[in-house]
Design a protein around this motif. Structure first.
Motif, PDB file in Angstrom:
ATOM      1  N   ASP A   1       0.844  -1.193   0.000  1.00  0.00           N
ATOM      2  CA  ASP A   1       0.000   0.000   0.000  1.00  0.00           C
ATOM      3  C   ASP A   1       0.876   1.239   0.000  1.00  0.00           C
ATOM      4  OD1 ASP A   1      -1.538   2.198   0.786  1.00  0.00           O
ATOM      5  OD2 ASP A   1      -1.660   1.505   2.849  1.00  0.00           O
ATOM      6  N   ASP A   2       0.787   1.971  -1.078  1.00  0.00           N
ATOM      7  CA  ASP A   2       1.503   3.227  -1.157  1.00  0.00           C
ATOM      8  C   ASP A   2       0.485   4.256  -1.610  1.00  0.00           C
ATOM      9  OD1 ASP A   2       2.958   5.418  -1.774  1.00  0.00           O
ATOM     10  OD2 ASP A   2       4.612   4.311  -2.673  1.00  0.00           O
ATOM     11  N   THR A   3       0.088   5.100  -0.688  1.00  0.00           N
ATOM     12  CA  THR A   3      -0.998   6.021  -1.013  1.00  0.00           C
ATOM     13  C   THR A   3      -0.625   6.982  -2.129  1.00  0.00           C
ATOM     14  OG1 THR A   3      -0.233   7.307   0.833  1.00  0.00           O
ATOM     15  CG2 THR A   3      -2.167   5.963   1.202  1.00  0.00           C
ATOM     16  N   HIS A   4       0.660   7.084  -2.444  1.00  0.00           N
ATOM     17  CA  HIS A   4       1.053   8.000  -3.506  1.00  0.00           C
ATOM     18  C   HIS A   4       1.301   7.273  -4.814  1.00  0.00           C
ATOM     19  CE1 HIS A   4       1.386  11.392  -0.787  1.00  0.00           C
ATOM     20  NE2 HIS A   4       1.807  10.492   0.070  1.00  0.00           N
ATOM     21  N   GLU A   5       0.905   6.019  -4.838  1.00  0.00           N
ATOM     22  CA  GLU A   5       1.265   5.223  -5.990  1.00  0.00           C
ATOM     23  C   GLU A   5       0.489   5.614  -7.242  1.00  0.00           C
ATOM     24  OE1 GLU A   5       2.922   1.410  -5.635  1.00  0.00           O
ATOM     25  OE2 GLU A   5       1.066   0.655  -6.489  1.00  0.00           O
ATOM     26  N   GLU A   6       1.201   5.653  -8.366  1.00  0.00           N
ATOM     27  CA  GLU A   6       0.591   5.881  -9.672  1.00  0.00           C
ATOM     28  C   GLU A   6      -0.215   4.655 -10.056  1.00  0.00           C
ATOM     29  OE1 GLU A   6       1.092   8.718 -11.826  1.00  0.00           O
ATOM     30  OE2 GLU A   6       1.517   9.354  -9.762  1.00  0.00           O
ATOM     31  N   GLY A   7      -1.227   4.865 -10.901  1.00  0.00           N
ATOM     32  CA  GLY A   7      -1.968   3.723 -11.431  1.00  0.00           C
ATOM     33  C   GLY A   7      -1.027   2.816 -12.206  1.00  0.00           C
ATOM     34  N   LYS A   8      -0.803   1.626 -11.685  1.00  0.00           N
ATOM     35  CA  LYS A   8       0.145   0.706 -12.312  1.00  0.00           C
ATOM     36  C   LYS A   8      -0.611  -0.346 -13.112  1.00  0.00           C
ATOM     37  CE  LYS A   8       4.399   1.839 -10.851  1.00  0.00           C
ATOM     38  NZ  LYS A   8       4.414   2.256  -9.488  1.00  0.00           N
ATOM     39  N   LEU A   9      -0.117  -0.602 -14.307  1.00  0.00           N
ATOM     40  CA  LEU A   9      -0.788  -1.551 -15.190  1.00  0.00           C
ATOM     41  C   LEU A   9      -0.971  -2.921 -14.524  1.00  0.00           C
ATOM     42  CD1 LEU A   9      -1.909  -2.232 -17.996  1.00  0.00           C
ATOM     43  CD2 LEU A   9       0.413  -2.853 -18.687  1.00  0.00           C
ATOM     44  N   LEU A  10       0.083  -3.396 -13.849  1.00  0.00           N
ATOM     45  CA  LEU A  10      -0.015  -4.728 -13.246  1.00  0.00           C
ATOM     46  C   LEU A  10      -1.100  -4.783 -12.172  1.00  0.00           C
ATOM     47  CD1 LEU A  10       0.929  -7.641 -12.957  1.00  0.00           C
ATOM     48  CD2 LEU A  10       2.731  -6.857 -11.413  1.00  0.00           C
ATOM     49  N   ARG A  11      -1.227  -3.678 -11.431  1.00  0.00           N
ATOM     50  CA  ARG A  11      -2.251  -3.656 -10.379  1.00  0.00           C
ATOM     51  C   ARG A  11      -3.650  -3.705 -11.005  1.00  0.00           C
ATOM     52  NH1 ARG A  11      -3.574  -3.455  -4.730  1.00  0.00           N
ATOM     53  NH2 ARG A  11      -5.211  -1.927  -4.415  1.00  0.00           N
ATOM     54  N   LEU A  12      -3.836  -2.989 -12.110  1.00  0.00           N
ATOM     55  CA  LEU A  12      -5.134  -3.031 -12.798  1.00  0.00           C
ATOM     56  C   LEU A  12      -5.409  -4.440 -13.319  1.00  0.00           C
ATOM     57  CD1 LEU A  12      -7.612  -1.422 -13.758  1.00  0.00           C
ATOM     58  CD2 LEU A  12      -6.382  -0.950 -15.884  1.00  0.00           C
ATOM     59  N   LYS A  13      -4.376  -5.071 -13.846  1.00  0.00           N
ATOM     60  CA  LYS A  13      -4.534  -6.455 -14.314  1.00  0.00           C
ATOM     61  C   LYS A  13      -4.947  -7.369 -13.169  1.00  0.00           C
ATOM     62  CE  LYS A  13      -1.196  -6.671 -18.151  1.00  0.00           C
ATOM     63  NZ  LYS A  13       0.169  -7.121 -18.495  1.00  0.00           N
ATOM     64  N   GLN A  14      -4.311  -7.178 -12.019  1.00  0.00           N
ATOM     65  CA  GLN A  14      -4.671  -8.006 -10.858  1.00  0.00           C
ATOM     66  C   GLN A  14      -6.136  -7.816 -10.495  1.00  0.00           C
ATOM     67  OE1 GLN A  14      -1.959  -6.883  -7.653  1.00  0.00           O
ATOM     68  NE2 GLN A  14      -0.527  -8.520  -8.209  1.00  0.00           N
ATOM     69  N   GLN A  15      -6.549  -6.553 -10.502  1.00  0.00           N
ATOM     70  CA  GLN A  15      -7.925  -6.274 -10.088  1.00  0.00           C
ATOM     71  C   GLN A  15      -8.914  -6.938 -11.036  1.00  0.00           C
ATOM     72  OE1 GLN A  15      -8.397  -2.008  -9.556  1.00  0.00           O
ATOM     73  NE2 GLN A  15      -7.162  -2.012  -7.700  1.00  0.00           N
ATOM     74  N   TYR A  16      -8.707  -6.739 -12.331  1.00  0.00           N
ATOM     75  CA  TYR A  16      -9.669  -7.318 -13.266  1.00  0.00           C
ATOM     76  C   TYR A  16      -9.591  -8.845 -13.261  1.00  0.00           C
ATOM     77  CZ  TYR A  16     -12.507  -8.323 -17.311  1.00  0.00           C
ATOM     78  OH  TYR A  16     -13.484  -8.826 -18.115  1.00  0.00           O
ATOM     79  N   PHE A  17      -8.396  -9.360 -13.116  1.00  0.00           N
ATOM     80  CA  PHE A  17      -8.204 -10.811 -13.094  1.00  0.00           C
ATOM     81  C   PHE A  17      -9.063 -11.463 -12.009  1.00  0.00           C
ATOM     82  CE2 PHE A  17      -5.839 -14.209 -10.877  1.00  0.00           C
ATOM     83  CZ  PHE A  17      -5.929 -15.206 -11.843  1.00  0.00           C
ATOM     84  N   PHE A  18      -8.957 -10.963 -10.809  1.00  0.00           N
ATOM     85  CA  PHE A  18      -9.686 -11.658  -9.733  1.00  0.00           C
ATOM     86  C   PHE A  18     -11.171 -11.336  -9.750  1.00  0.00           C
ATOM     87  CE2 PHE A  18     -11.182 -10.113  -5.542  1.00  0.00           C
ATOM     88  CZ  PHE A  18     -10.866  -8.777  -5.556  1.00  0.00           C
ATOM     89  N   VAL A  19     -11.500 -10.128 -10.209  1.00  0.00           N
ATOM     90  CA  VAL A  19     -12.906  -9.746 -10.304  1.00  0.00           C
ATOM     91  C   VAL A  19     -13.617 -10.554 -11.396  1.00  0.00           C
ATOM     92  CG1 VAL A  19     -14.284  -7.861 -11.269  1.00  0.00           C
ATOM     93  CG2 VAL A  19     -12.788  -7.452  -9.297  1.00  0.00           C
ATOM     94  N   SER A  20     -12.980 -10.664 -12.538  1.00  0.00           N
ATOM     95  CA  SER A  20     -13.626 -11.362 -13.658  1.00  0.00           C
ATOM     96  C   SER A  20     -13.778 -12.853 -13.347  1.00  0.00           C
ATOM     97  CB  SER A  20     -12.808 -11.150 -14.938  1.00  0.00           C
ATOM     98  OG  SER A  20     -13.387 -11.898 -15.989  1.00  0.00           O
ATOM     99  N   ALA A  21     -12.726 -13.456 -12.833  1.00  0.00           N
ATOM    100  CA  ALA A  21     -12.806 -14.879 -12.481  1.00  0.00           C
ATOM    101  C   ALA A  21     -13.915 -15.106 -11.454  1.00  0.00           C
ATOM    102  CB  ALA A  21     -11.463 -15.352 -11.926  1.00  0.00           C
ATOM    103  N   THR A  22     -13.960 -14.221 -10.450  1.00  0.00           N
ATOM    104  CA  THR A  22     -14.956 -14.361  -9.389  1.00  0.00           C
ATOM    105  C   THR A  22     -16.378 -14.251  -9.937  1.00  0.00           C
ATOM    106  OG1 THR A  22     -13.425 -13.423  -7.773  1.00  0.00           O
ATOM    107  CG2 THR A  22     -15.756 -13.378  -7.201  1.00  0.00           C
ATOM    108  N   MET A  23     -16.617 -13.226 -10.740  1.00  0.00           N
ATOM    109  CA  MET A  23     -17.986 -13.021 -11.209  1.00  0.00           C
ATOM    110  C   MET A  23     -18.422 -14.112 -12.172  1.00  0.00           C
ATOM    111  SD  MET A  23     -18.534 -10.717  -9.207  1.00  0.00           S
ATOM    112  CE  MET A  23     -20.271 -11.010  -9.452  1.00  0.00           C
ATOM    113  N   GLN A  24     -17.506 -14.560 -13.023  1.00  0.00           N
ATOM    114  CA  GLN A  24     -17.877 -15.662 -13.919  1.00  0.00           C
ATOM    115  C   GLN A  24     -18.248 -16.895 -13.114  1.00  0.00           C
ATOM    116  OE1 GLN A  24     -15.478 -16.340 -17.544  1.00  0.00           O
ATOM    117  NE2 GLN A  24     -14.208 -14.635 -16.848  1.00  0.00           N
ATOM    118  N   SER A  25     -17.450 -17.148 -12.092  1.00  0.00           N
ATOM    119  CA  SER A  25     -17.697 -18.335 -11.278  1.00  0.00           C
ATOM    120  C   SER A  25     -19.025 -18.228 -10.518  1.00  0.00           C
ATOM    121  CB  SER A  25     -16.491 -18.527 -10.348  1.00  0.00           C
ATOM    122  OG  SER A  25     -16.851 -19.115  -9.148  1.00  0.00           O
ATOM    123  N   ILE A  26     -19.318 -17.036  -9.982  1.00  0.00           N
ATOM    124  CA  ILE A  26     -20.578 -16.869  -9.230  1.00  0.00           C
ATOM    125  C   ILE A  26     -21.780 -17.002 -10.161  1.00  0.00           C
ATOM    126  CG2 ILE A  26     -21.956 -15.240  -7.875  1.00  0.00           C
ATOM    127  CD1 ILE A  26     -19.343 -14.028  -6.827  1.00  0.00           C
TER     128      ILE A  26
END
Ligand code: 26V
Length: 803
Positions: free
Chosen positions: A269-294
């Motif tokens: 957690d770095d409150t000053h962190e720039e939007g990082k591509l890998l972090r966005l990938k992580q977010q969509y990765f787990f969100v998409s897998a989760t919602m498809q599964s549900i």
């Protein structure tokens, strides 16, 4: 159903697992293998319970909770699971009878540290309560290969090392490849009409396989078991031998490597962190897998998605999983074939959002261009939601300033919090004060439009872990005085302790328990860092992530002033005082790392100055984490909760200290406000500006130099920062930061803080009074149990029944 009823059966089960997993007998096993085998023995029981819990859910067709969080700071599980299954003593005895020191086996377990701090630990505490309250619930996150970094202190400075936990931690995970989902990144959209229906396909996208690794979460005193589902990222290229056969070996390996970085590491957690591509990938990765599964499971059950929102509620833990909103829309429209309006109604009614911070630099915003290229279809959907929302706001307010502030897409950025507020059925803060700030400040225009959405759920902690399990001395005293173990299921039973507030015998026993716990911590610290703590000194503790708003630096300023007082009068009679710090700084947060260095320079100075002997000691405890907190909390006497009022959303460490009988030095911030409501002025050490004063002083034009000029003690302290200590490092940079800007107004609160610390020392000199306060803190801490918080979520937000 598998069950273990005797110590002998437990020993047999462990030996069985040793044989199966490691091909060895107990005489050849080491602590780690014993740990692993014990975990497998418990898992066998929990697996049965998981299966029957799922069966029951299917039969009842009950509404379920899906708790999405980028972080779950689980810590160790062996003792916790044994405790919840009622097998704690039996397991301990079995391990001992097999010839091991049970403590060594429990200590061999690495923390599952898939989180940074409060937000992740809260999610872990809530998992426990959801199982205990028999709520059908699943947690979802990423199966990070590396958890939060391990902190080493080298020459006073923080050095980060990788946290490799899965070798042994995997004992708790069961991989379910048959439930793999595929997540798509990039590609181009193609639309075509077939049979009068518009279809959208994404061509040339990169595919990532999401493989679930499930961790069973046993509740206390129940057969109900929920699951924490952690998604691991795998490349299909590795499995697609065609690519290799076509001579595309390098491309296959490259893609494989790229894909598998997704689950590589938890972002610090770095409150000053720039939007990082890998972090966005992580977010969509787990969100998409989760919602498809549900959605897949829901359709299997019900054959339609039209009642999806009646059977499912999705809790969005901070904005990190916000992409569930467009992802659910995408699935409903593109995969299921619903219209926009149908998809919107179901989505909207299925999602709820918890905000965990008001720091503007920590509110997530993503560059529009990043989302456009990485997630083209998701971008279209966000854009459409944003357009409709903007029209709605415009029609309501006819005020461009308000439209701008509430916009979801603005200035080339996507604002995740506004997307949540616009969509979700419920938006909550995590303490009364914080929820008020959301309503009156951060989301004021949205709140005026839709007041019914805004709620408060004050955070809570798993009191079975954070009191009963880690503080056995206190646990047995409580059971004795309250007449049994009812408090484990009904934490408000702790109130019964109040009857003993003036019972000197009880107060002395309480003091003895604390002293034993201090000695235990001292042994631990000696072993881990070779620091010798004086168990007869006050243990005054600040343990939490290092952030400027939490004001560890204010604590340091006060310690320097104490040190200077001792220098002025080396014969001064004072209560020995040991200040303990535990804190990790985000690796890119330079100022936070400087503050860690400063604490260590100060410790080096004070601890090596003979005039401080038996008076003052400072220690920085390396690698603060869940398992260290478990030794620290029971041993603490003073809890430092000194954030600038209005900045700490809630705090949960504050609750752990209180429950273990520490007294709080604090500002009226976050949940401290509610602690104060039950404790009164007389049972804590409040100081400093209130949240509204902070706003007022800022508006009037805050000038930190005035305090420097007018306050002799403060000036001396700051001048000392500039000079530094015996290691020759100057902290002029930190001094200038305070004098020039002092964003978190340390200088404004400095005097009041020193006075509060003086009251602490005076009160400590009167053990009768101190112990009475300590007892009342424990007695009144019941409302901060996670069971209460989770019951409130269940009643007011999720609308699901519970025990
Ligand atoms: C921000 C970021 C930015 C990018 C990289 C990764 C990352 C991870 C986390 C965050 C925000 C963290 C917000 C947070 O932890 N809030 C804390 O939540 C606690 C539980 O509600 C609460 O007690 C604390 O007061 C609050 O600071």
């Amino acid at each position: 159903m598998t069950s273990i009823k005797t110590v002998q059966e437990m020993k047999d089960a462990i030996c069985d697992k040793l044989k199966l997993r490691f091909g060895c007998g107990v005489e050849d096993a080491d602590e780690s293998q014993m740990l692993y085998a014990s975990a497998l023995a418990l898992r066998e029981i929990m697996a049965d319970m998981e299966i029957s819990s799922k069966r029951e859910l299917r039969d009842k067709k009950a509404r379920q909770v899906h708790y999405l969080s980028m972080e779950f700071l689980i810590g160790r599980s062996l003792m916790k699971n044994a405790y919840n299954l009622g097998l704690g003593d039996m397991l301990t005895q079995a391990i001992e009878e097999l010839g091991f020191k049970s403590g060594d086996v429990f200590e061999a377990e690495p923390d599952a540290a898939l989180g940074n701090g409060g937000l992740g630990r809260l999610a872990a505490c809530y998992l426990d309560s959801m199982s205990t309250l028999e709520i059908p619930a699943t947690g979802y996150s990423i199966c990070y290969e590396l958890g939060i970094f391990k902190q080493k202190i080298v020459n006073g400075e923080q050095v980060e090392l990788p946290d490799i936990w899965k070798d042994i931690g995997a004992a708790w995970l069961v991989t379910k490849p048959q439930e793999t989902e595929t997540v798509y990144f990039g590609g181009t959209l193609r639309r075509f009409v077939d049979n009068g229906q518009l279809h959208i396909v994404n061509e040339g996208a990169t595919e990532v396989l999401a493989v679930p690794c499930d961790m069973e979460i046993a509740g206390y005193n129940t057969d109900h078991v929920n699951v924490l589902r952690l998604w691991d990222a795998k490349s299909p290229a590795m499995m697609d031998m065609a690519l290799f056969a076509k001579g595309e070996y390098l491309r296959a390996v490259e893609q494989h490597a790229m894909v598998e970085t997704i689950a590589k590491v938890l972002y610090p957690d770095d409150t000053h962190e720039e939007g990082k591509l890998l972090r966005l990938k992580q977010q969509y990765f787990f969100v998409s897998a989760t919602m498809q599964s549900i959605v897949r499971k829901h359709i299997e059950q019900c054959g339609t998605v039209m009642n999806f929102h009646e059977k499912n509620v999705i809790q969005i833990n901070d904005t990190h999983p916000t992409l569930v909103i467009p992802e659910l829309m995408r699935i409903f429209m593109d995969d299921v074939g619903l219209s926009w309006n149908e998809a919107w109604e179901i989505t909207r009614q299925s999602v709820a959002y918890t905000n965990h911070t008001v720091l503007s630099e920590a509110l997530e915003r993503w560059p529009q261009s990043l989302i456009q290229t990485l997630l083209p279809r998701i971008w279209e959907i966000i854009d459409e939601i944003a357009r409709r929302w903007q029209r709605h706001v415009d029609e309501y307010y006819h005020d461009t300033a308000k439209t701008a502030e509430m916009a979801i897409v603005w200035d080339g950025q996507v604002r995740m919090a506004n997307l949540c507020v616009a969509t979700c059925t419920a938006v909550n803060g995590v303490s009364a004060l914080h929820s008020e700030i959301l309503r009156k400040d951060l989301f004021k225009y949205a709140c005026a439009m839709m007041p019914e959405k805004f709620r408060n759920v004050t955070n809570g902690i798993d009191h079975r872990r954070w009191l009963s399990e880690i503080n056995p001395g206190l646990d047995s005293l409580i059971k004795e005085l309250t007449g049994g173990d009812a408090y484990l299921m009904r934490p408000l039973e702790l109130k019964k302790l109040e009857a003993y507030a003036d019972d000197t015998a009880v107060l002395e026993r309480l003091a003895k328990i604390k002293h034993d716990n201090k000695e235990n911590l001292a042994r631990h610290v000696k072993r881990a860092s070779n620091i010798v703590l004086n168990p007869d000194a006050i243990f005054d503790v600040q343990a939490k992530r290092l952030h400027e708003y939490k004001r560890q630096l204010l604590n340091v300023l006060h310690i320097i002033s104490l040190y200077q007082r001792i220098q002025d009068d080396p014969g001064i009679r004072m209560q020995p005082h040991t200040f303990l710090f535990g804190a990790k700084a985000a690796p890119g947060y330079f100022v936070a790392k400087r503050i860690i260095h400063l604490i260590n320079s100060l410790a080096d100075q004070v601890n090596n100055d003979p005039i401080c002997k038996d008076k003052l000691q400072v220690a920085f405890l390396e690698n603060y984490r869940v398992s260290l907190a478990e030794v620290l909390m029971p041993a603490s006497e003073v809890s430092q909760q000194i954030s600038l009022a209005g900045k700490e959303a809630s705090g949960t460490g504050n609750m752990k200290f209180m429950m273990n009988g520490a007294l709080t030095v604090g500002t009226l911030d976050g949940a401290n406000v509610e602690m104060h409501e039950v404790l009164g002025d007389e049972n804590m050490f409040l100081f400093g500006m209130h949240a509204d004063e902070v706003v007022r002083v800022r508006q009037q034009g805050y000038m930190p130099q005035i305090h420097y000029a007018q306050n002799y003690n403060l000036r001396r302290v700051i001048d000392q920062l500039k000079r530094g200590f015996r290691d020759g490092v100057s902290y002029d940079d930190l001094a200038q930061r305070l004098l020039m800007n002092d964003e978190y107004m340390l200088l404004q609160d400095f005097d009041a803080y020193c006075q509060a610390e003086r009251r602490v020392a005076e009160t400590y000199a009167n053990p009768g009074k101190w112990n009475r306060m300590s007892l009342l803190n424990i007695a009144r801490s019941g409302i901060f149990a996670a069971d209460r918080s989770v019951a409130e979520y269940a009643d007011n937000i999720w609308h699901v029944p519970h025990r």
